[in-house]
Write a protein that holds these residues in place. Structure first.
Motif, mmCIF file in Angstrom:
data_model
loop_
_atom_site.group_PDB
_atom_site.id
_atom_site.type_symbol
_atom_site.label_atom_id
_atom_site.label_comp_id
_atom_site.label_asym_id
_atom_site.label_seq_id
_atom_site.Cartn_x
_atom_site.Cartn_y
_atom_site.Cartn_z
ATOM 1 N N GLY A 1 1.082 -1.569 0.291
ATOM 2 C CA GLY A 1 -0.115 -0.029 0.058
ATOM 3 C C GLY A 1 0.573 1.562 -0.473
ATOM 4 O O GLY A 1 1.999 1.450 -0.014
ATOM 5 N N SER A 2 0.020 2.305 0.272
ATOM 6 C CA SER A 2 0.945 3.492 -0.435
ATOM 7 C C SER A 2 1.954 4.144 1.009
ATOM 8 O O SER A 2 2.945 4.815 1.021
ATOM 9 C CB SER A 2 -0.557 4.929 -0.328
ATOM 10 N N TRP B 1 3.904 1.378 2.570
ATOM 11 C CA TRP B 1 4.887 0.841 2.317
ATOM 12 C C TRP B 1 5.667 1.245 1.279
ATOM 13 O O TRP B 1 6.326 1.846 1.496
ATOM 14 C CB TRP B 1 4.358 -0.450 1.788
ATOM 15 N N LYS B 2 4.760 2.110 -0.116
ATOM 16 C CA LYS B 2 5.230 2.923 -1.266
ATOM 17 C C LYS B 2 6.259 3.896 -0.632
ATOM 18 O O LYS B 2 7.870 3.875 -1.101
ATOM 19 C CB LYS B 2 4.341 3.312 -1.915
ATOM 20 N N THR C 1 9.341 3.160 2.252
ATOM 21 C CA THR C 1 10.475 2.001 0.986
ATOM 22 C C THR C 1 11.284 3.452 -0.239
ATOM 23 O O THR C 1 12.500 3.026 0.160
ATOM 24 C CB THR C 1 10.193 0.816 -0.566
ATOM 25 N N ALA C 2 10.538 4.378 -0.740
ATOM 26 C CA ALA C 2 10.843 5.603 -1.073
ATOM 27 C C ALA C 2 12.418 6.108 -0.410
ATOM 28 O O ALA C 2 13.260 6.833 -0.635
ATOM 29 C CB ALA C 2 9.878 6.375 -1.834
ATOM 30 N N TYR D 1 14.880 3.372 1.301
ATOM 31 C CA TYR D 1 15.579 2.503 0.181
ATOM 32 C C TYR D 1 17.432 2.748 0.720
ATOM 33 O O TYR D 1 18.354 2.499 0.742
ATOM 34 C CB TYR D 1 15.062 2.448 -0.291
ATOM 35 N N ARG E 1 -3.929 -1.970 -5.767
ATOM 36 C CA ARG E 1 -3.931 -1.885 -4.613
ATOM 37 C C ARG E 1 -2.859 -2.029 -4.166
ATOM 38 O O ARG E 1 -2.535 -1.284 -2.379
ATOM 39 C CB ARG E 1 -5.232 -2.737 -4.044
ATOM 40 N N ILE F 1 0.219 -2.147 -4.645
ATOM 41 C CA ILE F 1 1.124 -1.136 -4.845
ATOM 42 C C ILE F 1 0.329 -0.151 -5.786
ATOM 43 O O ILE F 1 0.431 -0.046 -7.000
ATOM 44 C CB ILE F 1 2.845 -1.232 -5.337
ATOM 45 N N PRO F 2 -0.177 1.004 -4.694
ATOM 46 C CA PRO F 2 -1.019 1.843 -5.461
ATOM 47 C C PRO F 2 -0.560 3.080 -6.497
ATOM 48 O O PRO F 2 0.839 3.233 -6.302
ATOM 49 C CB PRO F 2 -2.277 2.117 -4.437
ATOM 50 N N ALA F 3 -1.131 3.782 -7.168
ATOM 51 C CA ALA F 3 -1.276 4.537 -7.783
ATOM 52 C C ALA F 3 -0.604 6.417 -6.779
ATOM 53 O O ALA F 3 -1.777 6.299 -6.715
ATOM 54 C CB ALA F 3 -1.147 5.326 -9.122
ATOM 55 N N ASP F 4 0.309 7.018 -6.520
ATOM 56 C CA ASP F 4 -0.284 8.268 -5.209
ATOM 57 C C ASP F 4 0.669 8.937 -5.045
ATOM 58 O O ASP F 4 1.366 9.005 -6.452
ATOM 59 C CB ASP F 4 -0.443 7.196 -3.551
ATOM 60 N N GLN G 1 3.368 9.329 -3.908
ATOM 61 C CA GLN G 1 4.523 9.078 -4.881
ATOM 62 C C GLN G 1 5.369 8.289 -6.248
ATOM 63 O O GLN G 1 6.116 8.495 -6.230
ATOM 64 C CB GLN G 1 4.507 7.713 -3.605
ATOM 65 N N GLY G 2 3.926 8.624 -6.350
ATOM 66 C CA GLY G 2 4.363 8.444 -8.279
ATOM 67 C C GLY G 2 3.584 6.967 -8.454
ATOM 68 O O GLY G 2 2.627 6.536 -7.639
ATOM 69 N N PRO G 3 3.799 6.336 -9.953
ATOM 70 C CA PRO G 3 3.478 5.324 -10.638
ATOM 71 C C PRO G 3 3.116 3.736 -9.520
ATOM 72 O O PRO G 3 3.865 4.536 -9.320
ATOM 73 C CB PRO G 3 4.005 4.644 -12.035
ATOM 74 N N GLY G 4 2.648 2.819 -9.579
ATOM 75 C CA GLY G 4 1.422 1.700 -9.075
ATOM 76 C C GLY G 4 2.442 0.679 -9.230
ATOM 77 O O GLY G 4 2.938 0.514 -10.518
ATOM 78 N N PHE H 1 7.069 -4.662 -9.727
ATOM 79 C CA PHE H 1 6.991 -3.436 -9.679
ATOM 80 C C PHE H 1 8.997 -3.103 -9.876
ATOM 81 O O PHE H 1 9.470 -2.466 -10.131
ATOM 82 C CB PHE H 1 6.769 -3.372 -8.449
ATOM 83 N N TRP I 1 12.396 1.618 -9.844
ATOM 84 C CA TRP I 1 13.333 1.775 -9.698
ATOM 85 C C TRP I 1 13.827 2.988 -9.579
ATOM 86 O O TRP I 1 14.218 3.853 -8.166
ATOM 87 C CB TRP I 1 14.361 1.657 -10.699
ATOM 88 N N MET J 1 11.426 5.419 -8.296
ATOM 89 C CA MET J 1 10.234 5.911 -7.166
ATOM 90 C C MET J 1 11.711 5.252 -5.740
ATOM 91 O O MET J 1 11.801 6.720 -4.908
ATOM 92 C CB MET J 1 9.076 4.811 -6.682
ATOM 93 N N ILE J 2 12.853 4.804 -5.631
ATOM 94 C CA ILE J 2 13.199 4.018 -4.516
ATOM 95 C C ILE J 2 14.949 5.464 -5.180
ATOM 96 O O ILE J 2 15.893 4.856 -3.616
ATOM 97 C CB ILE J 2 13.436 2.790 -3.967
#
Lengths: 594, 250
Positions: free
Chosen positions: A422-423, A425-426, A429-430, A433, B76, B78-81, B83-86, B201, B216, B218-219
């Motif tokens: 989910g968001s 986690w995203k 991780t961003a 990392y 869901r 890893i959603p697009a939000d 933070q960027g694409p999912g 992903f 890649w 994104m992080i």
């Protein structure tokens, strides 16, 4: 009927580090040598070709270079009262497959040994008394001293092209303030190459460990800090910290491997043959059962072949050596009830703990940068460098930051409490990392009466032969030591002033988890020693019972070390090879009288 | 808020991001370090077709219903939000379908000799006879049956909040979910789905996922650059964008 191959002087089972070293030494002695490797031919080209090798999914996740366990695995149980189950997916440990063995995909941490760990039982009894060692702990002395092995450590480092900083050379202090390890034993020569650069993570560890009062040093690494040519004429290029080290073929010719450092020299000699895709089933013995006549193997086309030889070297991975001995009837199998027998005895592992520290975005650890052998460590709690008396456990642990390169699928971690998807986690991780430090306590692991190897009664391999069975669990001593190390390492982590800390240590009553990676440092089962009643091999790695079979490898360790095993494995192999060349070949027979 | 409203920003984002990501093929093999380190190529250099969208990909393993589930679930997990694409935008669904045709998905990389003891303690590792292909087939069917029992809609037709709630219950593997999962443990199904979604992903695009190198980027993982000699000791943000094995550049 098996096809009978042309007789050779020596046959070597397995072509990893020990097989390659033995092949080089024995061909130098003029023997005709055949090495049988059950996996495929593989080498820097084409298997380590850039950019194809920079593929996390294929290598780390689908485990391309590791043992093909669809054909053969091990079974595992926690005690003699349990039914062992097969290790169906590789998890806790990752043995190699193919030419180079685990030496092709290893990281490259290249230590010697702390001298007291070669005489573990004697040392603890002398310093702490006989009763300090728990009753069921079966630690023993190796039967060889650091002083005897020093020339072989020295030579192995030259062959590997090892980078590091000496503390003393022939008694002269050279490493103070320069990254040397004050606890390291004396050396006859400096490292072939100077220590590698330190990553930001290693710098943070160094600073924090110093602040807490410890003595950080540069990890000795078989990743090159500069260009190098070894005594065999094999050339290496400088490591560029590509971050695809452990689990990968090094595309830069910078990580020592049997393929890069030894095989090119063997290719030049007419008295050596490497036969890949040759799976050895057993060592053949004569009627007296005291002499081997060669080995039986299945070739690439599935034909059964017999390779006669005067000398048999078991140079496979630790547990394959033990299994081959059991399948071949070499040595008396160990019985944990009576404590008698030797083959399968003293199976030991590594007692790991890990702490991860997470930082704000102004600390750039860039975790994709890495080299497998590189880092900064402390030995203040390794071996017997501190008084164990008040703590009531046996064994020590080096601690380090060893940033080998973390990749996104398997190498991201977040602060405790972060959701797994989910968001949230995203975002985590961003955020983390490239802003985290992972440090390990790489604990020594002791041997116990109940931790051992034998043949499984239920499961078999693709050839119908029984799998090896591990009976193994953590003991009270292991948990005690692990918790002590976590507390000490926690102080270093706190001194880094991170935003969050994650601790991965052992809990009281915790069982061995076969699913989560720990290390591939498996030890024992065919141990060396001074008494045929308590060891399978003499001090030259020669079988007590079958004098023309030698068994190099960590299978010979009576217990696990604080350090990574490869340095000692290589030195013991050279030590054994010297005994074969200078003593055995002149007068074949037992090198030590029982 | 209807699910239409909820999903609109994501679709909007997807449409925009797919047109904005420059994908430049530098070379197919044998990339030199100097070429990789060069400044980002101007837009007119080596124009290549835009990335194929998920809609154009025809699944070879999953049925239409299963494909709808996979697309909905990865979107869901890893959603697009902000933070960027999912995972959906990254092509994780295509990645998973493609994986179904590899030895991995049929369990050929694992030791699969019986007898099996599927109820063994977790510390004994994988002990199930089930393999990824089968787990998906059984798990998707069970999830959709459970979903329909709730309000008549398949998982893919539920609104995002309901999908998230269902995924959380699969993850927890509680008894109210297990009742619908005779053939496969819900946790096992969820863990496989999540693991494969993250692979899709973050993998190199050569495997069908991580399209546009969005995972890649994104992080801050530079991909196949794999040459950091000058960056080892520096406490600085690494400035170069990711590249892939095929030479695509973020």
């Amino acid at each position: 009927m098996a096809t009978i191959m042309k007789k050779v002087d020596a046959v070597i089972v397995g072509f990893g580090w020990t097989g390659a070293i033995m092949a080089k030494e024995l061909t130098e002695a003029g023997l005709n040598v055949v090495a049988l490797e059950r996996g495929p031919m593989q080498d820097t080209y084409p298997d380590g070709n850039y950019p194809q090798v920079i593929d996390e999914l294929t290598y780390s996740v689908r485990k391309k270079l590791f043992q093909d366990i669809s054909k053969e695995t091990v079974t595992i149980r926690h005690s003699v009262n349990d039914v062992a189950l097969p290790n169906r997916q590789l998890g806790a440990f990752l043995p190699g497959n193919g030419v180079g063995g685990a030496g092709l995909h290893w990281s490259g941490v290249h230590f010697r040994v702390d001298p007291i760990e070669l005489r573990m039982r004697s040392h603890y009894e002398e310093r702490y008394g006989k009763h300090f060692i728990p009753k069921d702990m079966t630690i023993q002395d190796f039967g060889v001293s650091y002083e005897e092995l020093e020339p072989f450590f020295d030579y192995a480092e030259k062959v590997f092209g090892t980078s590091g900083q000496a503390w003393t050379v022939n008694g002269q202090l050279v490493g103070e303030g320069r990254g040397g390890n004050p606890y390291a034993p004396d050396r006859s020569n400096p490292f072939p190459l100077e220590a590698q650069k330190n990553t930001v993570s290693a710098q943070l560890f160094q600073k924090a460990a110093t602040a807490v009062g410890y003595k950080p040093y540069n990890l000795p690494s078989a990743n090159t800090s500069g260009p190098y040519t070894n005594p065999y004429g094999a050339q290496m290029g400088p490591c560029n910290f590509c971050g695809f080290c452990s689990g990968y073929v090094c595309y830069m010719y910078s990580k020592a491997s049997p393929n890069v450092n030894i095989l090119p020299a063997l290719r030049q000699v007419p008295n050596f043959e490497l036969r890949p895709n040759s799976h050895v089933l057993k060592v053949n013995l004569d009627n007296t059962k005291s002499k081997a006549t060669g080995v039986t193997y299945i070739d690439a086309q599935g034909r059964e072949c017999e390779q006669p030889a005067d000398l048999v070297i078991l140079g496979a991975f630790q547990f394959h050596n033990v299994r081959l001995m059991l399948l071949s009837g070499i040595g008396k199998p160990y019985d944990p009830i009576s404590g008698e027998g030797v083959v399968g005895k003293n199976f030991a592992y590594q007692n790991m703990a890990t702490i991860k520290a997470f930082f704000d975005k102004d600390t750039h650890t860039n975790n994709f940068i890495g080299a497998g052998g590189n880092g900064v460590a402390i030995d203040d709690f390794n071996a017997d460098n501190f008084d164990h008396g008040p703590h009531g456990f046996v064994g020590g642990s080096p601690m380090w930051v060893n940033q080998a390169g973390s990749r996104p699928i398997a190498g991201t971690s977040n602060p405790p409490g972060t959701p797994a998807w989910g968001s949230a986690w995203k975002r985590a991780t961003a955020d983390y990392y490239t802003h985290q430090v992972s440090m390990d306590a790489h604990g020594a692991h002791q041997s116990y009466r109940g931790n051992y190897l034998d043949l499984d009664p239920v499961y078999h391999d693709a050839y119908g032969l029984p799998l090896l069975r591990m009976t193994f669990d953590w003991q009270e001593n292991d948990i005690k030591m692990n918790r002590f190390m976590v507390e000490k390492m926690g102080k270093i982590a706190e001194a880094m002033n991170p935003k969050a800390i994650a601790v991965l240590g052992k809990k009281v009553g915790e069982h061995f988890n076969t699913a989560s990676y720990q290390t591939t440092h498996l030890n024992g089962g065919a141990i060396m020693g001074t008494d045929p009643k308590t060891s399978a091999l003499n001090r030259y790695l020669q079988c007590w019972d079958v004098h023309n079979v030698f068994v190099p490898g960590a299978s010979a360790f009576p217990q696990g070390l604080g350090y990574n095993p490869t340095g000692l494995v290589a030195a013991l192999t050279y030590w054994s090879a010297r005994a074969i060349r200078e003593q055995y070949l002149k007068n074949p027979g037992p090198l030590v009288q029982a | 808020m209807s699910d239409q409203d909820q999903d609109n920003p994501r679709r909007d984002f997807l449409r925009k991001s797919l047109t904005l990501i420059p994908v430049v093929t530098v070379a197919s093999t044998g990339l030199g370090g100097s070429m990789l380190m060069a400044a980002p190529a101007p837009a007119q250099a080596s124009p290549v077709p835009p990335p194929v969208s998920d809609k154009a990909y025809e699944p070879s393993y999953f049925s239409a219903e299963e494909w709808a589930f996979i697309n909905a679930a990865v979107a869901r997990l890893i959603p697009a939000d902000a933070q960027g694409p999912g995972a959906l935008e990254a092509g994780a669904a295509e990645y998973i379908d493609r994986q179904m045709n590899t030895p991995y998905a049929s369990g050929a990389l694992w030791f699969m000799q019986g007898p099996f003891n599927a109820d063994a303690a977790p510390e004994m590792g994988w002990q199930s006879k089930l393999v990824p292909k089968v787990i998906y087939r059984l798990g998707i069917a069970a999830t959709d049956a459970w979903s329909k029992a709730f309000n008549g809609k398949a998982f893919a037709a539920q609104d995002s909040a309901t999908q998230d709630d269902m995924l959380r219950r699969l993850e927890a593997g509680g008894s109210e979910v297990s009742a619908h999962f005779d053939a496969v443990p819900p946790k096992m199904f969820f863990n496989l789905l999540l693991q494969n979604t993250k692979e899709g992903f973050f993998c190199d695009p050569i495997h069908g996922g991580n399209k546009g190198l969005v995972g890649w980027t994104m992080i801050g993982f530079p991909g196949a650059r794999a040459d950091f000699m000058d960056w080892v000791e520096r406490n600085e943000q690494y400035p170069f964008p990711a590249v892939s094995i095929r030479g695509e550049r973020a």
